[in-house]
Design a protein around this motif. Sequence first.
Motif, mmCIF file in Angstrom:
data_model
loop_
_atom_site.group_PDB
_atom_site.id
_atom_site.type_symbol
_atom_site.label_atom_id
_atom_site.label_comp_id
_atom_site.label_asym_id
_atom_site.label_seq_id
_atom_site.Cartn_x
_atom_site.Cartn_y
_atom_site.Cartn_z
ATOM 1 N N VAL A 1 0.814 -1.031 0.102
ATOM 2 C CA VAL A 1 0.046 -0.150 -0.090
ATOM 3 C C VAL A 1 0.905 1.166 -0.053
ATOM 4 N N SER B 1 -5.649 -0.220 16.150
ATOM 5 C CA SER B 1 -6.454 -0.324 14.562
ATOM 6 C C SER B 1 -5.444 -0.759 13.607
ATOM 7 N N SER B 2 -4.132 -0.436 14.007
ATOM 8 C CA SER B 2 -2.982 -1.020 12.775
ATOM 9 C C SER B 2 -2.930 -2.477 12.888
ATOM 10 N N ASN C 1 -5.772 5.405 2.400
ATOM 11 C CA ASN C 1 -6.865 4.931 2.807
ATOM 12 C C ASN C 1 -6.962 3.802 3.787
ATOM 13 N N HIS C 2 -6.197 3.965 4.790
ATOM 14 C CA HIS C 2 -6.162 2.930 5.899
ATOM 15 C C HIS C 2 -6.045 3.765 7.244
ATOM 16 N N GLU D 1 -4.591 -8.159 7.800
ATOM 17 C CA GLU D 1 -5.244 -7.998 6.599
ATOM 18 C C GLU D 1 -3.931 -7.840 5.818
ATOM 19 N N PHE D 2 -2.962 -7.174 5.910
ATOM 20 C CA PHE D 2 -1.819 -7.169 4.842
ATOM 21 C C PHE D 2 -1.159 -8.558 4.777
ATOM 22 N N HIS E 1 1.683 6.933 7.910
ATOM 23 C CA HIS E 1 0.164 6.413 7.374
ATOM 24 C C HIS E 1 0.083 5.763 6.044
ATOM 25 N N LEU E 2 -0.943 4.898 6.063
ATOM 26 C CA LEU E 2 -0.934 4.065 4.707
ATOM 27 C C LEU E 2 -2.230 4.773 4.065
ATOM 28 N N ASP F 1 -4.918 -3.846 10.511
ATOM 29 C CA ASP F 1 -4.497 -3.730 8.928
ATOM 30 C C ASP F 1 -3.262 -4.740 8.752
ATOM 31 N N PHE G 1 -4.087 2.474 9.494
ATOM 32 C CA PHE G 1 -2.861 2.115 9.945
ATOM 33 C C PHE G 1 -1.890 3.344 10.408
#
Length: 203
Positions: free
Chosen positions: A36, A89-90, A175-176, A96-97, A172-173, A93, A178
Amino acid sequence: MSLPLPFTEDQRDALQEVINVAMGAAGESLAAFAEVFVQLPIPVIRYIEPGDLKSALSAVDEGEKVSVVAQRFSSDANEGFALVAITESSFRDLSEFTGREVTNDTVAAELLTDLSATIATTCLNRLSEMAEVPMTPAESPEVVTLHSPLNEFSFADILGWDAVVSAEINYHLENHPFNCDLVLLFPESGVEDMKMRLDALLA
């Protein structure tokens, strides 16, 4: 509270440029790790007292609990630390990654140390190349805290230092949610050596 930087303006600018390139390389590694686009702000360089370390991680707080891993490194006669901190919340993410479900603290710690190995090691290697100073990881990354409020965070390894040069960047990523801080910590005892090496780069 930040203290006056112990560098001349030219030394500060040189340090800013070296840190910027090294932390940018770490951001590229993070982008490859997550697949990302990573937003890369300009690093912040400060001179702080050890007890003010929480302020160096304030960008990652956002009212969430945080988790922090530390990578000790050695450079000639000095040592320092690379801290990687992420929000709760990271973890979602990262799960998911990587396809690794965070089901317990053991998995969370493994995922966090893998993240540190990805970005902190890249940053230190690039910094070592640019400064022409070996910065060797002294040991494996160590989880300092998991799922804790930032106001409860402390890092005993630096409490004996008189002051700390910190280089901080918040990743920051796109649209995430993270949110990750990478913070490099150098002891006050290494400042004179840093100044000499910065002068050599300027020359």
